[in-house]
Design an enzyme around this catalytic site. Structure first.
Site, PDB file in Angstrom:
ATOM      1  N   ASP A  25       0.810  -1.219   0.000  1.00 10.67           N
ATOM      2  CA  ASP A  25       0.000   0.000   0.000  1.00 10.67           C
ATOM      3  C   ASP A  25       0.844   1.269   0.000  1.00 10.67           C
ATOM      4  OD1 ASP A  25       0.497  -1.187   2.763  1.00 10.67           O
ATOM      5  OD2 ASP A  25      -0.006   0.879   3.296  1.00 10.67           O
ATOM      6  N   HIS A  26       2.155   1.130  -0.120  1.00 12.10           N
ATOM      7  CA  HIS A  26       3.079   2.255   0.044  1.00 12.10           C
ATOM      8  C   HIS A  26       2.955   3.318  -1.042  1.00 12.10           C
ATOM      9  CE1 HIS A  26       4.606  -1.277   2.100  1.00 12.10           C
ATOM     10  NE2 HIS A  26       5.422  -0.530   2.820  1.00 12.10           N
ATOM     11  N   GLY A  27       2.336   2.991  -2.173  1.00 15.16           N
ATOM     12  CA  GLY A  27       2.230   3.950  -3.267  1.00 15.16           C
ATOM     13  C   GLY A  27       1.466   5.200  -2.901  1.00 15.16           C
ATOM     14  N   VAL A  28       0.510   5.097  -1.987  1.00  8.48           N
ATOM     15  CA  VAL A  28      -0.238   6.275  -1.549  1.00  8.48           C
ATOM     16  C   VAL A  28       0.667   7.199  -0.748  1.00  8.48           C
ATOM     17  CG1 VAL A  28      -2.075   7.075  -0.011  1.00  8.48           C
ATOM     18  CG2 VAL A  28      -2.511   5.194  -1.599  1.00  8.48           C
ATOM     19  N   TYR A 146       1.472   1.650  15.944  1.00  3.12           N
ATOM     20  CA  TYR A 146       2.841   2.009  16.279  1.00  3.12           C
ATOM     21  C   TYR A 146       2.863   3.107  17.339  1.00  3.12           C
ATOM     22  CZ  TYR A 146       3.622  -0.402  11.874  1.00  3.12           C
ATOM     23  OH  TYR A 146       3.614  -1.337  10.870  1.00  3.12           O
ATOM     24  N   LYS A 173      -0.385  -5.858  13.837  1.00  2.00           N
ATOM     25  CA  LYS A 173       0.965  -5.739  13.293  1.00  2.00           C
ATOM     26  C   LYS A 173       1.706  -4.687  14.110  1.00  2.00           C
ATOM     27  CE  LYS A 173       3.362  -3.840   9.245  1.00  2.00           C
ATOM     28  NZ  LYS A 173       3.167  -3.200   7.926  1.00  2.00           N
ATOM     29  N   GLY A 198       8.188  -5.612   8.918  1.00  8.17           N
ATOM     30  CA  GLY A 198       9.521  -5.637   8.328  1.00  8.17           C
ATOM     31  C   GLY A 198      10.253  -4.311   8.446  1.00  8.17           C
ATOM     32  N   GLY A 199       9.481  -3.209   8.479  1.00  9.07           N
ATOM     33  CA  GLY A 199      10.098  -1.894   8.596  1.00  9.07           C
ATOM     34  C   GLY A 199      10.759  -1.438   7.311  1.00  9.07           C
ATOM     35  N   GLY A 226       6.770  -5.518   3.700  1.00 15.36           N
ATOM     36  CA  GLY A 226       6.536  -4.887   2.411  1.00 15.36           C
ATOM     37  C   GLY A 226       7.810  -4.556   1.672  1.00 15.36           C
ATOM     38  N   ARG A 227       8.447  -3.439   2.016  1.00  9.55           N
ATOM     39  CA  ARG A 227       9.589  -2.937   1.258  1.00  9.55           C
ATOM     40  C   ARG A 227      10.746  -3.924   1.166  1.00  9.55           C
ATOM     41  NH1 ARG A 227       9.602   2.684   4.461  1.00  9.55           N
ATOM     42  NH2 ARG A 227       8.591   1.256   5.931  1.00  9.55           N
TER      43      ARG A 227
END
Length: 267
Positions: A25-28, A146, A173, A198-199, A226-227
């Site tokens: 979802d990082h594209g946003v 977080y 998470k 994963g960070g 993700g990354r």
């Protein structure tokens, strides 16, 4: 089993009660960063690698619904968003709904809450609304929680996990604690599955596999990475190795050897 239990069983294998989830979802937040440009290819690799769930936004999921090759995937609709352009990018707002997730065939929804942010109250309020809708629709809720402090204190991560359970999350998470003992302790204090994040990209797949292995040995129910996966040059293989550790109990050394063999032939 009710609808929520059936959906959860597709994400968390009943045989081992473990899962491997890949957020894309990082594209946003960050735009088309490395690995996210051709998301159709990426999702194909994620599915072939054996991931149990993929976190993504509704625009991407809408397009996937029309493509038969992605029928084997389990999708988690992410409802939270912010961008790097905001001075307070830690403030997440809702951009989707549980009802949309039902319409799009998602197996679950996810939200992101940053405790300690100036807008913590509004994020917790949204958490409550989403949790209520999830009960009504039989939709599992993954909460990414977080603690945003300049100096993280002992117990902060355990607090984020407990808050998620208290407000109705089915899975939580959290940031990766510094030690296996901390992971073990936070898992003991909640009754819902705990996934280790994963960070940021470590640029070190061996270190990543070690983190996954330690997390599982310490009692975590899995990982949400993700990354470190989609920015790697062979995401499918990395997911496969992570899945082998989580679901098959493969040894870390064996997985690292497979990784080294791949690196040798790909260079």
């Amino acid at each position: 089993m009710d609808g929520k239990a059936l959906r959860l069983a597709r994400l968390i294998k009943p045989s081992c009660k473990k899962t491997c989830i890949v957020p894309i979802d990082h594209g946003v937040t960050l735009g088309p960063i490395t690995g996210l440009g051709d998301y159709r290819k990426l999702i194909g690799q994620i599915i072939s690698g054996g991931a149990d769930g993929i976190v993504l936004h509704k625009g991407i999921l809408t397009r996937l619904c029309k493509d038969e090759i992605f029928l084997d995937g389990n999708y988690i609709l992410h409802l939270s968003a912010s961008t790097k352009f905001n001075n307070d990018s830690h403030c997440k707002v809702l951009v989707g709904s549980v009802e949309e997730a039902v319409q799009l065939g998602a197996e679950a929804v996810s939200i992101h809450v940053n405790l300690g942010d100036t807008d913590e109250s509004s994020m917790l309020k949204d958490f409550g609304k989403v949790s209520e809708s999830c009960v009504r629709w039989g939709m599992p809720l993954l909460a990414m929680v977080y603690a945003k402090r300049n100096q993280r204190k002992p117990g902060d991560i355990a607090h984020t996990a407990r808050l998620a359970e208290e407000l109705g999350a089915d899975i939580v998470k959290v940031e990766c604690p510094e030690t296996m003992e901390e992971i073990s302790e936070l898992v003991k204090n909640v009754q819902i599955p705990v996934l280790i994040a994963g960070g940021e990209n470590m640029n070190n797949p061996e270190k990543l596999l070690n983190m996954v292995n330690n997390s599982i040995l310490a009692g975590a129910a899995g990982v949400a990475i993700g990354r470190n996966i989609f920015e790697y040059n062979n995401p499918g293989l990395l997911i496969k190795l992570i899945s082998m550790i989580i679901h098959e109990g493969k040894g870390l050394d064996e997985c690292i050897e497979i990784l080294k063999e791949d690196c040798k032939y790909s260079n």
